[in-house]
Every structure is written in C-alpha cells, then in structure tokens.
Design a protein around this motif. Structure first.
Motif, PDB file in Angstrom:
ATOM      1  N   PHE A  90      -0.325 -49.357  -3.778  1.00  0.00           N
ATOM      2  CA  PHE A  90      -0.573 -48.185  -2.934  1.00  0.00           C
ATOM      3  C   PHE A  90       0.363 -47.077  -3.369  1.00  0.00           C
ATOM      4  CE2 PHE A  90      -2.493 -46.336   0.722  1.00  0.00           C
ATOM      5  CZ  PHE A  90      -1.554 -45.418   1.202  1.00  0.00           C
ATOM      6  N   GLY A  91      -0.169 -45.898  -3.568  1.00  0.00           N
ATOM      7  CA  GLY A  91       0.671 -44.761  -3.927  1.00  0.00           C
ATOM      8  C   GLY A  91       0.597 -44.460  -5.416  1.00  0.00           C
ATOM      9  N   VAL A  92       1.712 -43.986  -5.964  1.00  0.00           N
ATOM     10  CA  VAL A  92       1.729 -43.534  -7.341  1.00  0.00           C
ATOM     11  C   VAL A  92       1.971 -44.700  -8.289  1.00  0.00           C
ATOM     12  CG1 VAL A  92       2.512 -41.231  -6.714  1.00  0.00           C
ATOM     13  CG2 VAL A  92       4.201 -42.992  -7.262  1.00  0.00           C
ATOM     14  N   ALA A  93       1.574 -44.489  -9.530  1.00  0.00           N
ATOM     15  CA  ALA A  93       1.751 -45.520 -10.539  1.00  0.00           C
ATOM     16  C   ALA A  93       3.221 -45.642 -10.909  1.00  0.00           C
ATOM     17  CB  ALA A  93       0.941 -45.180 -11.780  1.00  0.00           C
ATOM     18  N   GLU A  94       3.611 -46.839 -11.276  1.00  0.00           N
ATOM     19  CA  GLU A  94       4.958 -47.087 -11.784  1.00  0.00           C
ATOM     20  C   GLU A  94       4.850 -47.797 -13.124  1.00  0.00           C
ATOM     21  OE1 GLU A  94       7.766 -47.535  -7.813  1.00  0.00           O
ATOM     22  OE2 GLU A  94       7.713 -49.093  -9.341  1.00  0.00           O
ATOM     23  N   GLN A  95       5.777 -47.468 -13.997  1.00  0.00           N
ATOM     24  CA  GLN A  95       5.818 -48.141 -15.289  1.00  0.00           C
ATOM     25  C   GLN A  95       6.739 -49.338 -15.174  1.00  0.00           C
ATOM     26  OE1 GLN A  95       6.813 -44.441 -17.098  1.00  0.00           O
ATOM     27  NE2 GLN A  95       4.913 -43.794 -16.109  1.00  0.00           N
ATOM     28  N   SER A  96       6.319 -50.273 -14.323  1.00  0.00           N
ATOM     29  CA  SER A  96       7.116 -51.448 -14.033  1.00  0.00           C
ATOM     30  C   SER A  96       6.156 -52.538 -13.571  1.00  0.00           C
ATOM     31  CB  SER A  96       8.123 -51.140 -12.928  1.00  0.00           C
ATOM     32  OG  SER A  96       7.454 -51.009 -11.682  1.00  0.00           O
ATOM     33  N   MET A  97       6.737 -53.670 -13.151  1.00  0.00           N
ATOM     34  CA  MET A  97       5.922 -54.775 -12.641  1.00  0.00           C
ATOM     35  C   MET A  97       5.659 -54.643 -11.141  1.00  0.00           C
ATOM     36  SD  MET A  97       5.218 -56.759 -15.187  1.00  0.00           S
ATOM     37  CE  MET A  97       4.813 -58.324 -14.416  1.00  0.00           C
ATOM     38  N   HIS A  98       6.050 -53.537 -10.526  1.00  0.00           N
ATOM     39  CA  HIS A  98       5.980 -53.402  -9.073  1.00  0.00           C
ATOM     40  C   HIS A  98       4.570 -53.065  -8.592  1.00  0.00           C
ATOM     41  CE1 HIS A  98      10.560 -52.478  -9.159  1.00  0.00           C
ATOM     42  NE2 HIS A  98      10.306 -53.765  -9.235  1.00  0.00           N
ATOM     43  N   TYR A  99       3.678 -53.990  -8.800  1.00  0.00           N
ATOM     44  CA  TYR A  99       2.308 -53.873  -8.319  1.00  0.00           C
ATOM     45  C   TYR A  99       2.053 -55.045  -7.385  1.00  0.00           C
ATOM     46  CZ  TYR A  99       1.377 -50.056 -11.475  1.00  0.00           C
ATOM     47  OH  TYR A  99       1.399 -48.838 -12.100  1.00  0.00           O
ATOM     48  N   LYS A 100       1.456 -54.741  -6.247  1.00  0.00           N
ATOM     49  CA  LYS A 100       1.304 -55.774  -5.216  1.00  0.00           C
ATOM     50  C   LYS A 100       0.109 -56.676  -5.487  1.00  0.00           C
ATOM     51  CE  LYS A 100       1.009 -56.363  -0.205  1.00  0.00           C
ATOM     52  NZ  LYS A 100       1.022 -55.663   1.115  1.00  0.00           N
ATOM     53  N   TYR A 101      -0.945 -56.127  -6.025  1.00  0.00           N
ATOM     54  CA  TYR A 101      -2.192 -56.872  -6.178  1.00  0.00           C
ATOM     55  C   TYR A 101      -2.503 -57.094  -7.658  1.00  0.00           C
ATOM     56  CZ  TYR A 101      -2.554 -55.154  -1.409  1.00  0.00           C
ATOM     57  OH  TYR A 101      -2.288 -54.859  -0.106  1.00  0.00           O
ATOM     58  N   TRP A 102      -2.962 -58.306  -7.960  1.00  0.00           N
ATOM     59  CA  TRP A 102      -3.237 -58.675  -9.344  1.00  0.00           C
ATOM     60  C   TRP A 102      -4.570 -59.396  -9.444  1.00  0.00           C
ATOM     61  CZ3 TRP A 102       0.146 -57.599 -13.384  1.00  0.00           C
ATOM     62  CH2 TRP A 102       1.392 -57.083 -13.007  1.00  0.00           C
ATOM     63  N   GLY A 103      -5.266 -59.171 -10.561  1.00  0.00           N
ATOM     64  CA  GLY A 103      -6.452 -59.947 -10.849  1.00  0.00           C
ATOM     65  C   GLY A 103      -6.085 -61.274 -11.494  1.00  0.00           C
ATOM     66  N   GLN A 104      -7.107 -62.052 -11.821  1.00  0.00           N
ATOM     67  CA  GLN A 104      -6.880 -63.391 -12.365  1.00  0.00           C
ATOM     68  C   GLN A 104      -6.705 -63.368 -13.880  1.00  0.00           C
ATOM     69  OE1 GLN A 104      -9.799 -62.160 -11.741  1.00  0.00           O
ATOM     70  NE2 GLN A 104     -11.064 -62.707 -13.522  1.00  0.00           N
ATOM     71  N   GLY A 105      -7.043 -62.262 -14.510  1.00  0.00           N
ATOM     72  CA  GLY A 105      -6.875 -62.122 -15.951  1.00  0.00           C
ATOM     73  C   GLY A 105      -8.137 -62.432 -16.736  1.00  0.00           C
ATOM     74  N   THR A 106      -8.227 -61.806 -17.907  1.00  0.00           N
ATOM     75  CA  THR A 106      -9.337 -62.059 -18.821  1.00  0.00           C
ATOM     76  C   THR A 106      -8.775 -62.130 -20.245  1.00  0.00           C
ATOM     77  OG1 THR A 106     -11.552 -61.335 -19.504  1.00  0.00           O
ATOM     78  CG2 THR A 106      -9.934 -59.597 -19.083  1.00  0.00           C
ATOM     79  N   GLN A 107      -9.230 -63.106 -21.003  1.00  0.00           N
ATOM     80  CA  GLN A 107      -8.681 -63.334 -22.331  1.00  0.00           C
ATOM     81  C   GLN A 107      -9.313 -62.397 -23.349  1.00  0.00           C
ATOM     82  OE1 GLN A 107      -6.280 -65.735 -23.477  1.00  0.00           O
ATOM     83  NE2 GLN A 107      -6.454 -64.561 -25.381  1.00  0.00           N
ATOM     84  N   VAL A 108      -8.463 -61.786 -24.157  1.00  0.00           N
ATOM     85  CA  VAL A 108      -8.896 -60.986 -25.307  1.00  0.00           C
ATOM     86  C   VAL A 108      -8.296 -61.613 -26.551  1.00  0.00           C
ATOM     87  CG1 VAL A 108      -8.725 -58.756 -26.464  1.00  0.00           C
ATOM     88  CG2 VAL A 108      -9.148 -58.859 -23.995  1.00  0.00           C
ATOM     89  N   THR A 109      -9.134 -61.946 -27.499  1.00  0.00           N
ATOM     90  CA  THR A 109      -8.676 -62.540 -28.748  1.00  0.00           C
ATOM     91  C   THR A 109      -9.192 -61.702 -29.908  1.00  0.00           C
ATOM     92  OG1 THR A 109      -8.748 -64.754 -27.768  1.00  0.00           O
ATOM     93  CG2 THR A 109      -8.642 -64.611 -30.174  1.00  0.00           C
ATOM     94  N   VAL A 110      -8.264 -61.265 -30.750  1.00  0.00           N
ATOM     95  CA  VAL A 110      -8.608 -60.438 -31.904  1.00  0.00           C
ATOM     96  C   VAL A 110      -8.342 -61.247 -33.164  1.00  0.00           C
ATOM     97  CG1 VAL A 110      -8.263 -58.247 -33.075  1.00  0.00           C
ATOM     98  CG2 VAL A 110      -7.952 -58.398 -30.594  1.00  0.00           C
ATOM     99  N   SER A 111      -9.377 -61.486 -33.936  1.00  0.00           N
ATOM    100  CA  SER A 111      -9.238 -62.293 -35.148  1.00  0.00           C
ATOM    101  C   SER A 111      -9.034 -61.406 -36.368  1.00  0.00           C
ATOM    102  CB  SER A 111     -10.483 -63.156 -35.335  1.00  0.00           C
ATOM    103  OG  SER A 111     -11.610 -62.332 -35.545  1.00  0.00           O
ATOM    104  N   THR A 112      -8.433 -61.988 -37.408  1.00  0.00           N
ATOM    105  CA  THR A 112      -8.208 -61.232 -38.649  1.00  0.00           C
ATOM    106  C   THR A 112      -9.455 -61.236 -39.509  1.00  0.00           C
ATOM    107  OG1 THR A 112      -7.329 -63.229 -39.652  1.00  0.00           O
ATOM    108  CG2 THR A 112      -5.745 -61.736 -38.638  1.00  0.00           C
TER     109      THR A 112
END
Length: 121
Positions: free
Chosen positions: A99-121
């Motif tokens: 809630f409020g302004v963005a911070e360049q830190s880990m101070h976020y209250k809500y998180w998603g479950q994540g999604t995998q990104v894989t980049v191959s050579t």
C-alpha cells in the motif's frame, strides 16, 4: 486481503522474449505500488522493477533497457515484458504489492507464488 497470481513463465532461448502477468485481487488496486522480484537458485531474492500508482517506474541496472514493467488499472493486472533475455535472467519471478509508494527494498506485504523463467543458451 490482497492475493497475487503470476503467469507467463516458461523456457526461452537467449535473446528471446517473455511476458509475465500478475493478477491482483482484493481492495484498492489503484492505491498499491507493485513490483517484480526474482530469485535464482542458490541466490537471494532481488528486486527487478517497480511501478507506482501513477505509473512511475524503476528498474535495476541489470534489466534496464531490456525489461518493461506496466500496470493496467482497469484489468487489475501488472506485466513484465522481458526482451533480449540472457541465461543470467533464469530465476523464479515473483510479483509483490504494498500500500502506498514503491520501495526499492523487500518491504512488500503481499507476494505471489512465483513463476519459473528459464533462459537457455
């Protein structure tokens, strides 16, 4: 209660593109700052980009010029367009909200479950 659900991850060759989405459910989407983080195997979670309610954006140096964060307030969704992907971009990507302004830190209250990104050579 805010819930975040990411989608759009997958496997891509170096130099390719992917677009991640994060659907927001809960109250006051417009009043939340949103961000994308990533965590590579064996490494700490790191900030990738943020977007304020106003649309103001911030990017870490490693993705600046290659990634674009955006928000669609009508759809209550944020996106991360990732171009010119590199193997070093391989990680689990998480969206986060506070809630409020963005911070360049880990101070976020809500998180998603994540999604995998894989980049191959």
């Amino acid at each position: 209660q805010v819930q975040l659900v990411e989608s759009g991850g997958g496997l891509v060759q170096a130099g390719g593109s992917l677009r991640l989405s994060c659907a927001f459910s809960g109250r006051a989407f417009d009043d939340h700052a949103l961000a994308w983080f990533r965590q590579a195997l064996g490494k700490e979670r790191e900030l990738v980009a943020t977007v304020n309610w106003s649309g103001y954006t911030y990017y870490v140096d490693s993705v600046n010029g290659r990634f674009t964060i955006s928000r669609d307030n009508a759809k209550r969704t944020i996106y991360l367009q990732m171009d010119y992907l590199k193997p070093d971009d391989t990680a689990v990507y998480y969206c986060a909200a506070r809630f409020g302004v963005a911070e360049q830190s880990m101070h976020y209250k809500y998180w998603g479950q994540g999604t995998q990104v894989t980049v191959s050579t």
